[in-house]
Design a protein around this motif. Structure first.
Motif, PDB file in Angstrom:
ATOM      1  N   GLN A 132      33.106  43.169  33.383  1.00 27.10           N
ATOM      2  CA  GLN A 132      31.999  42.592  33.273  1.00 27.10           C
ATOM      3  C   GLN A 132      32.161  41.513  32.112  1.00 27.10           C
ATOM      4  O   GLN A 132      31.616  40.505  32.208  1.00 27.10           O
ATOM      5  CB  GLN A 132      30.765  43.691  32.701  1.00 27.10           C
ATOM      6  N   CYS A 133      32.814  41.826  31.262  1.00 26.85           N
ATOM      7  CA  CYS A 133      33.471  40.781  30.161  1.00 26.85           C
ATOM      8  C   CYS A 133      33.986  39.649  31.130  1.00 26.85           C
ATOM      9  O   CYS A 133      33.853  38.418  30.679  1.00 26.85           O
ATOM     10  CB  CYS A 133      34.517  41.541  29.305  1.00 26.85           C
ATOM     11  N   ILE A 134      34.788  39.677  32.043  1.00 26.71           N
ATOM     12  CA  ILE A 134      35.316  38.552  32.802  1.00 26.71           C
ATOM     13  C   ILE A 134      34.160  38.060  33.493  1.00 26.71           C
ATOM     14  O   ILE A 134      34.346  36.877  33.832  1.00 26.71           O
ATOM     15  CB  ILE A 134      36.527  39.432  33.998  1.00 26.71           C
ATOM     16  N   ALA A 135      33.522  38.881  34.097  1.00 31.59           N
ATOM     17  CA  ALA A 135      32.333  38.046  34.995  1.00 31.59           C
ATOM     18  C   ALA A 135      31.335  37.446  33.899  1.00 31.59           C
ATOM     19  O   ALA A 135      30.810  36.252  34.513  1.00 31.59           O
ATOM     20  CB  ALA A 135      31.484  39.197  35.467  1.00 31.59           C
ATOM     21  N   THR A 136      31.228  37.399  32.689  1.00 28.26           N
ATOM     22  CA  THR A 136      30.484  36.975  31.830  1.00 28.26           C
ATOM     23  C   THR A 136      30.922  35.411  31.465  1.00 28.26           C
ATOM     24  O   THR A 136      30.267  34.675  31.150  1.00 28.26           O
ATOM     25  CB  THR A 136      30.139  37.651  30.787  1.00 28.26           C
ATOM     26  N   HIS A 137      32.195  35.523  31.407  1.00 26.49           N
ATOM     27  CA  HIS A 137      32.845  34.293  30.705  1.00 26.49           C
ATOM     28  C   HIS A 137      33.112  33.229  31.927  1.00 26.49           C
ATOM     29  O   HIS A 137      33.223  33.344  32.786  1.00 26.49           O
ATOM     30  CB  HIS A 137      34.324  34.753  30.293  1.00 26.49           C
ATOM     31  N   GLN A 138      32.776  32.118  31.288  1.00 30.41           N
ATOM     32  CA  GLN A 138      32.547  30.902  32.291  1.00 30.41           C
ATOM     33  C   GLN A 138      33.809  30.400  32.912  1.00 30.41           C
ATOM     34  O   GLN A 138      33.948  29.623  33.908  1.00 30.41           O
ATOM     35  CB  GLN A 138      32.096  29.669  31.679  1.00 30.41           C
ATOM     36  N   ASP A 139      34.897  30.671  32.174  1.00 25.99           N
ATOM     37  CA  ASP A 139      36.144  30.450  32.794  1.00 25.99           C
ATOM     38  C   ASP A 139      36.608  31.594  33.866  1.00 25.99           C
ATOM     39  O   ASP A 139      37.969  31.123  34.365  1.00 25.99           O
ATOM     40  CB  ASP A 139      37.283  30.127  31.589  1.00 25.99           C
ATOM     41  N   THR A 140      36.120  32.493  33.701  1.00 27.43           N
ATOM     42  CA  THR A 140      36.853  33.489  34.605  1.00 27.43           C
ATOM     43  C   THR A 140      35.931  34.016  35.736  1.00 27.43           C
ATOM     44  O   THR A 140      36.373  34.942  36.551  1.00 27.43           O
ATOM     45  CB  THR A 140      37.309  34.645  33.936  1.00 27.43           C
ATOM     46  N   ARG A 141      34.498  34.097  35.372  1.00 23.70           N
ATOM     47  CA  ARG A 141      33.502  34.634  36.413  1.00 23.70           C
ATOM     48  C   ARG A 141      33.871  34.181  37.969  1.00 23.70           C
ATOM     49  O   ARG A 141      33.846  35.065  38.997  1.00 23.70           O
ATOM     50  CB  ARG A 141      32.205  34.036  36.035  1.00 23.70           C
ATOM     51  N   LYS A 142      34.238  33.033  38.051  1.00 24.88           N
ATOM     52  CA  LYS A 142      34.286  32.714  39.663  1.00 24.88           C
ATOM     53  C   LYS A 142      35.514  33.010  39.887  1.00 24.88           C
ATOM     54  O   LYS A 142      35.927  33.250  41.464  1.00 24.88           O
ATOM     55  CB  LYS A 142      34.076  31.097  39.732  1.00 24.88           C
ATOM     56  N   LEU A 143      36.625  32.968  39.282  1.00 30.45           N
ATOM     57  CA  LEU A 143      37.832  33.656  39.700  1.00 30.45           C
ATOM     58  C   LEU A 143      37.702  35.132  40.276  1.00 30.45           C
ATOM     59  O   LEU A 143      38.158  35.559  41.073  1.00 30.45           O
ATOM     60  CB  LEU A 143      38.872  33.525  38.591  1.00 30.45           C
ATOM     61  N   LEU A 144      36.816  35.958  39.412  1.00 35.63           N
ATOM     62  CA  LEU A 144      36.578  37.038  39.862  1.00 35.63           C
ATOM     63  C   LEU A 144      35.886  37.268  41.311  1.00 35.63           C
ATOM     64  O   LEU A 144      36.311  38.129  42.011  1.00 35.63           O
ATOM     65  CB  LEU A 144      35.671  37.871  38.822  1.00 35.63           C
ATOM     66  N   VAL A 145      35.011  36.477  41.349  1.00 36.91           N
ATOM     67  CA  VAL A 145      34.392  36.262  42.660  1.00 36.91           C
ATOM     68  C   VAL A 145      35.276  35.954  43.884  1.00 36.91           C
ATOM     69  O   VAL A 145      35.217  36.295  45.128  1.00 36.91           O
ATOM     70  CB  VAL A 145      33.093  35.529  42.669  1.00 36.91           C
ATOM     71  N   LYS A 146      36.038  34.876  43.582  1.00 33.37           N
ATOM     72  CA  LYS A 146      37.000  34.276  44.498  1.00 33.37           C
ATOM     73  C   LYS A 146      37.957  35.377  45.119  1.00 33.37           C
ATOM     74  O   LYS A 146      38.416  35.485  46.129  1.00 33.37           O
ATOM     75  CB  LYS A 146      37.731  33.059  44.232  1.00 33.37           C
ATOM     76  N   ALA A 147      38.346  36.447  43.956  1.00 34.40           N
ATOM     77  CA  ALA A 147      39.262  37.536  44.360  1.00 34.40           C
ATOM     78  C   ALA A 147      38.709  38.605  44.932  1.00 34.40           C
ATOM     79  O   ALA A 147      39.162  39.660  45.327  1.00 34.40           O
ATOM     80  CB  ALA A 147      39.962  38.070  42.994  1.00 34.40           C
ATOM     81  N   ASN A 148      37.203  38.578  45.347  1.00 36.78           N
ATOM     82  CA  ASN A 148      36.532  39.616  45.980  1.00 36.78           C
ATOM     83  C   ASN A 148      36.335  41.177  45.148  1.00 36.78           C
ATOM     84  O   ASN A 148      36.142  41.842  45.733  1.00 36.78           O
ATOM     85  CB  ASN A 148      36.957  39.874  47.336  1.00 36.78           C
ATOM     86  N   ILE A 149      36.740  40.881  43.876  1.00 39.89           N
ATOM     87  CA  ILE A 149      36.560  42.159  43.023  1.00 39.89           C
ATOM     88  C   ILE A 149      35.611  42.893  43.057  1.00 39.89           C
ATOM     89  O   ILE A 149      35.653  43.957  42.784  1.00 39.89           O
ATOM     90  CB  ILE A 149      37.418  41.612  41.538  1.00 39.89           C
ATOM     91  N   PRO A 150      34.183  42.177  42.939  1.00 41.45           N
ATOM     92  CA  PRO A 150      33.121  42.870  42.715  1.00 41.45           C
ATOM     93  C   PRO A 150      33.116  44.008  43.947  1.00 41.45           C
ATOM     94  O   PRO A 150      32.324  45.006  43.520  1.00 41.45           O
ATOM     95  CB  PRO A 150      31.980  41.896  42.811  1.00 41.45           C
TER      96      PRO A 150
END
Length: 277
Positions: free
Chosen positions: A80-98
């Motif tokens: 969630q910390c990663i999902a909140t940060h503007q520099d990492t949120r899209k990276l989390l999504v692009k990696a399909n991690i959710p």
């Protein structure tokens, strides 16, 4: 206390991981730049995913222990910390991690151990939708987050219902999200049925926050002309007859939203498109 850099390195050490997860999850707000540290540290995100998938076998039948639930919840808090940060949120999504969190949203158990994981997982999705980003919304829609949120709204605790409602409300605020929900009568009815059922439940267990979120969901749905016309036949009577007026009387914004919604549902007619589904 150890430095966050050291604790992040400890996540990759199975013998030190549990303590590192606990310490870091308690201090996500204290360390403002922790999200990039987590994301770019070699092996850290992989270790978090390993923690998550390690308890899949315990989800059914219901064998999840409190210690297991707490440990994995700590790992999810870091996501969630990663999902909140503007520099990492899209990276989390692009990696399909959710997607790794979806099994926790599909569970049916009301045990506290399962509910804890459900709330933490919804927290990651909620963090993603706080920013109106069509790319993120399309990812969530393509991975069927709508049905999972509806499932939570039907079976979860009040807190998990609130977060699921917030997610649905945020998705409906997005153009693509609204288009998705209103593209077919089946999808529209699936959303309005669960919202209507939740309104009925509020008679027994009133909640100001839930009422406000439900009003927001209906208001966002009404932005679609066909949906607005269709709401005339399925909008809950209890939101029209003043049943919940006392619960929002001290919230002028919520009162205005409900009044505006009632004007749309009871008055305005669709000028084009045939109206309804």
């Amino acid at each position: 206390m150890q430095t966050p850099e050291k604790l992040i390195l400890d996540i990759c050490n199975p013998d030190l991981r549990e303590n590192a997860l606990m310490q870091l999850s308690k201090n996500t707000r204290r360390y403002g730049d922790m999200a990039p540290w987590l994301w770019y540290s070699t092996g850290t995100v992989t270790a978090l995913i390993q923690e998550i998938i390690s308890i899949y076998p315990y989800l059914s039948p219901h064998k999840l222990t409190p210690d297991q639930s707490t440990r994995v919840s700590n790992a999810i808090v870091l996501l969630q910390c990663i999902a909140t940060h503007q520099d990492t949120r899209k990276l989390l999504v692009k990696a399909n991690i959710p997607i790794y969190l979806y099994p926790f949203l599909n569970t049916t158990s009301r045990l506290r151990t399962f509910e804890f994981l459900r709330i933490c997982s919804l927290g990651v999705i909620g963090a993603l939708v706080k920013v109106d980003d069509t790319e993120v919304i399309n990812f969530l829609l393509s991975t069927e987050i709508f049905p999972m949120c509806r499932h939570t709204m039907e079976t979860g605790s009040e807190l998990s219902k609130k977060v699921a409602l917030f997610i649905i409300k945020s998705i409906l605020l997005n153009k693509e999200g609204l288009k998705y929900a209103c593209s077919t009568a089946k999808r529209f009815c699936a959303v309005t049925n669960v919202l209507g059922n939740m309104v009925g439940e509020l008679v027994e267990q009133p909640s100001k926050e839930v009422i406000k979120l439900i009003i927001g969901c209906y208001l966002n749905l009404s932005r679609n002309p066909r949906a607005c016309d269709a709401l005339k036949s399925c909008f809950p009577q209890m939101l029209q007859d003043g049943t919940f007026t006392n619960y929002i009387h001290d919230d002028p914004n919520a009162q205005k939203q409900l009044e505006h919604l009632l004007l749309l549902v009871q008055g305005a007619r669709v000028k084009q498109g045939g109206g309804g589904y």
